[in-house]
Every structure is written in structure tokens, then in C-alpha cells.
Design an enzyme around this catalytic site. Structure first.
Site, PDB file in Angstrom:
ATOM      1  CG  ASP A 120      10.041  -7.355   0.027  1.00 52.60           C
ATOM      2  OD1 ASP A 120      10.693  -8.073   0.992  1.00 52.60           O
ATOM      3  OD2 ASP A 120       8.821  -7.850   1.092  1.00 52.60           O
ATOM      4  CB  VAL A 150      -4.868  -9.382  -1.439  1.00 46.11           C
ATOM      5  CG1 VAL A 150      -4.975  -9.774  -3.578  1.00 46.11           C
ATOM      6  CG2 VAL A 150      -4.213  -8.360  -1.245  1.00 46.11           C
ATOM      7  CB  ALA A 193       0.999  -7.586   9.624  1.00 46.84           C
ATOM      8  CE1 TYR A 194       1.598  -3.570   9.598  1.00 48.00           C
ATOM      9  CE2 TYR A 194       2.991  -5.430   8.485  1.00 48.00           C
ATOM     10  CZ  TYR A 194       2.879  -4.260   9.998  1.00 48.00           C
ATOM     11  OH  TYR A 194       3.871  -4.804  11.068  1.00 48.00           O
ATOM     12  CB  VAL A 226      -6.933 -14.566  -3.612  1.00 44.08           C
ATOM     13  CG1 VAL A 226      -7.985 -14.627  -4.059  1.00 44.08           C
ATOM     14  CG2 VAL A 226      -6.323 -12.599  -3.696  1.00 44.08           C
ATOM     15  N   GLY A 227      -5.206 -12.943  -0.397  1.00 38.18           N
ATOM     16  CA  GLY A 227      -4.068 -12.489   0.366  1.00 38.18           C
ATOM     17  C   GLY A 227      -4.562 -12.074   1.583  1.00 38.18           C
ATOM     18  CB  SER A 228      -5.466 -12.184   4.062  1.00 42.88           C
ATOM     19  OG  SER A 228      -5.739 -11.038   5.109  1.00 42.88           O
TER      20      SER A 228
END
Length: 461
Positions: free
Chosen positions: A144, A36, A32-33, A28-30
Site C-alpha cells: 500500500d 491515531v 475504518a480500522y 490526529v487521524g481516524s
């Protein structure tokens, strides 16, 4: 959303200790580091998020921060984690369906009234402030904060997430090895002054609030005595270099390696100015400061609150120079008059701007908002970090206590899922840093380069 079958070669699918406990459904999420995944816990069918972190330091930072904040209702829950020397860290987090960025987009494009109503804004603010206050009372700087890192459950509960850049203030002399830090029986170390005698129980309204002066004194004491402990058993790289390599370009890293650090004594791990997402980054970071504390989170809050009021980012800079220019066009120039000591910022003598005689002002950026609404943003967007209102202070601000009262959480409008990213979006779920570096000065128009004793100075017109 991308199916899990297309995941990277080091995917969690290859790890039997995870797959025997969780059914991995989809990615569901991607970034560089990290990647998910949505998953189901086999023991009780609980839907969770599996966050596979590909950066050693980020993974360990997030684990330690979430452990220290495990009892805060406005911080994402860490159920468990998987860690080994030769594998990426995998964090098992509660699954939250959407985020504040999606709320803002929905209000702007989908909701009939086209706004986030004041009672709703106040409830979002209270939840954000409770989470940030918990971080700062536990000596944690998030570094952040932005709408896409403020996740929201279906029932309207908002929770701070993505602590990969967070730093934990520890008392000098604290010694811990990785076996201690990653033990399943680990208990967070005793923190410095802000945590002592304070319980992070936001459901109770019986605790006596600290005064702003006492709270600031405690934070000043920490910054004077504490250091940021860096967990990296693989190398002796300073965090300044490691963080910039992870988020910026090689040229940024080379320049940063030449910087001097004033926050810690020699031998301690220094801070880095190369943190956070540009649109929400405090001016001291844009000027290269490595001597900062929780106040950088407070500046980010000011930008977030302004976006709740206007439904658009307050300072959408395209580069660090442009970011400073946008801030100055609204708030005026940074000078000794507004922040005594600002001339000591690392890059203050290198980069300068022409005097802005008539800054736009926050009133122009937040049209049709009340004086109290503009004031709460002003309390956070102070150039001088010492003058920024603390999260604890704002929790008791009269704006949040006056009519109309904050809406009950159960009545908040929550998008059913994360809305798709569009051209105006500024974040991806869990991992998008917008950390590209300045590389081309042509877009800034006229400039004057002057040789100085220290090297050179650039003045923008």
C-alpha cells in the site's frame, strides 16, 4: 483535529497500562480500522503517535513488519506495543508531523516556485527507495505504497508507514504460535535469501551492491519456495476473504471467494488482489492476480515518482475498470507482446479493451521533464513485473548520481503540519484505502458483453 474526548467507546483511554505511561493529547487521524492519537511519554516527554488498530490481522501484520525493519532509518520506528486477547492492538510509533502528499500539495498551492526542485525530488526518491529496498531485502511486501503513507519528520527524514497490509515471506515449514510472535523478547525469524548476509545499514556506503540479475534470482527463489504466513488465531478464514471484507464490498468478497489460488499450495494462506490504493495499484492486481511479489510495490513507486514530477496523480481512476483504462491510454494495451503470460491473469479473458493505436505516452503526462526523469518512471511502470527495476537497482541509477545532486536532507522544504485534505487528495494520514468497488458500468460508455465457455466477457470501447 478532533479532540480525544470524542474517541470511540473502545478507546485507549480505558486502558490503564497505556494511560499510566502516556498522556493522550488529541486524535490526529481516524479511519475504518484504526485511530491515531498524538501523545506524550511521561517518562521523558517524548511526543509519540498511538495507533489503535481495530482489525486483528492488520495490527499483527504491522507489528511483525515493523519489528523486522526496526533498524532501517527510512521506516517508522515502533517504540513498543500493547496487545491482549480482548483488546485492540495499540502501537506506539514515532510521531512524524507530515507526509509526502502534503509536500506535493504545498508545492502546488503554496510554494512560490510551484514545483518540487530536482535536487529535492532526488533526495525524496533516495529515501523512499532506501525504505522499500529494506522491505524487499527483509522479504516484506508493503502492498500500500502511496504519498500519504510516506511520513516525514521535521528534519526532512522520510519514513515508510502503515504496514497494515504488508505480508512477510517466510520459509516453508516455519511454525510459530502467537506467544512466540508477540513475545517482548521476539526476534524476527531468519528470512529467505535476500536477507541472508545483508545488513540494512543505509548509512554505510561500503557494502557491495548486488547485481540486478542476482537480486531478481533471489526474489524468484523466494516466490518459488516461500509462502505468506497469516497470523490469525481467531478463525481459519483465508486472507483473501478477510482482506476483501475489510476493504471492499460484500459482492467483491463473494466473487473473490470463488477464485483459485496458484501462489501457495493447498493449506497455505493465499494472497489477495484486493490490496493497496487504486491509483497506485499494479495492473496484475487489477486483473485479479494472487500470484505476485515485491514487484507490486515497484509499480506503486513509479506512480509516486511521476506525481513528484507533475504534482498530480498519474492514473486517478474512479473504479478498477477506469483505472485500467487510464493506464492503457498512456502505456498502450496489455498483451502477450509486452507481457508474455498475461493471458493467464484471472480476469484477463473476462475484461478487455479495444486496441489503442496511439497511446498518450509518459512524455505527454510528464511535460517539461528530462529524458532521464521519464526513463526512471518507465523503468518502474512496466507491464511485465519481471522487467520493473528493483529498488536496489534504482538506488544506483545514474539519474540520482548526476548533477544536480540530491539536496542534503537538512535543506528539504517540509510543511510544518499535514495540510488539510481537499478535493484532490487521495489519502488520510495512516488509514485511507480508497477501496470502493466497481458497481456501475454506465460511466464507461459503450461496452459489449459476450457469452464464453467460462461465463462472459466484457469489452469496453
Amino acid at each position: 483535529m478532533e479532540p480525544a474526548s470524542k474517541s470511540k467507546s473502545w478507546s485507549i483511554h480505558t486502558r490503564s497500562e497505556i494511560t499510566c505511561k502516556y498522556e493522550i493529547q488529541q486524535r490526529v487521524g481516524s479511519g475504518a480500522y484504526s485511530d491515531v492519537y498524538k501523545a506524550r511519554r511521561l517518562s521523558d516527554n517524548l511526543v509519540v503517535a498511538l495507533k489503535e488498530v481495530h482489525d486483528y490481522q492488520s495490527g499483527l501484520r504491522e507489528i511483525e513488519a515493523l519489528k523486522a525493519l526496526q533498524h532501517c532509518p527510512n521506516v517508522v520506528v515502533l517504540h513498543e506495543y500493547f496487545w491482549s486477547d480482548d483488546e485492540d492492538a495499540v502501537l506506539v510509533l514515532e510521531f512524524l508531523q507530515t507526509d509526502l502528499a502534503s509536500v506535493i500539495r504545498s508545492a502546488k498551492k503554496e510554494w512560490e516556485d510551484g514545483v518540487i526542485r530536482v535536487p529535492e525530488i532526488k533526495r525524496w526518491m533516495l529515501q523512499i527507495l532506501s525504505g522499500v529496498d529494506a522491505c524487499h531485502r527483509s522479504s516484506i511486501v508493503h502492498r500500500d505504497l502511496k504519498p500519504s503513507n510516506l511520513l516525514i519528520a521535521a528534519d526532512g527524514v522520510l519514513k515508510l508507514a502503515d504496514f497494515g497490509q504488508a505480508r512477510i515471506l517466510l520459509e516453508p515449514g516455519f511454525v510459530a504460535n502467537n506467544d512466540d510472535l508477540l513475545s517482548s523478547a521476539y526476534e524476527p525469524p531468519v528470512m529467505s535469501a535476500p536477507e541472508k548476509g545483508i545488513k540494512d545499514d543505509y548509512k554505510s556506503q561500503n557494502k557491495e551492491p548486488l547485481t540486478k540479475e542476482k537480486y531478481i534470482d533471489q526474489l524468484d527463489e523466494i516466490r518459488g519456495q516461500a509462502y505468506m504466513y497469516e497470523f490469525d488465531k481467531e478463525s481459519n478464514l483465508q486472507d483473501g476473504n478477510a482482506s476483501c471484507l475489510a476493504t471492499c464490498t460484500a459482492s467483491d468478497e463473494e466473487d473473490f471467494a470463488k477464485s483459485s489460488y496458484s501462489y501457495q499450495e493447498e493449506g497455505d494462506t493465499p494472497l489477495t488482489s484486493c490490496v493497496g490504493t487504486r491509483w497506485f495499484r499494479a495492473p496484475e492486481l487489477l486483473y485479479g492476480s494472487t500470484n505476485y511479489g515485491p514487484e507490486i510495490d515497484l509499480w506503486s513507486l513509479g506512480c509516486i515518482f511521476a506525481e513528484l514530477f507533475s504534482l498530480k496523480p498519474l492514473f486517478p481512476g474512479t473504479s478498477d475498470i477506469d483505472q485500467l483504462s487510464r493506464i492503457f491510454s498512456v502505456l498502450g494495451n496489455l498483451s502477450e507482446e509486452v507481457w508474455p503470460g498475461c493471458v493467464k491473469l484471472p480476469d484477463y479473458q473476462t475484461i478487455s479493451f479495444c486496441k489503442i493505436d496511439n497511446p498518450i505516452g509518459l512524455e505527454e503526462c510528464l511535460p517539461n521533464r528530462s529524458a532521464d526523469e521519464i526513463l526512471i518512471v518507465k523503468k518502474l511502470l512496466s507491464f511485465d513485473p519481471a522487467n520493473r527495476a528493483t529498488a536496489m537497482e534504482l538506488l544506483h541509477d545514474k539519474y540520482l548520481e548526476d548533477s544536480p545532486l540530491p539536496l542534503p536532507i537538512s535543506e528539504l522544504r517540509v510543511p510544518s503540519t499535514n495540510s488539510s485534505q481537499d478535493d484532490e487528495s487521495h489519502g488520510d494520514w495512516f488509514d485511507n484505502r480508497d477501496m470502493e468497488s466497481d458497481s456501475d458500468f454506465d460511466e464507461f460508455g459503450s461496452m459489449d458483453v459476450t457469452n464464453t465457455d467460462a461465463g462472459f466477457s466484457i469489452k469496453f470501447f
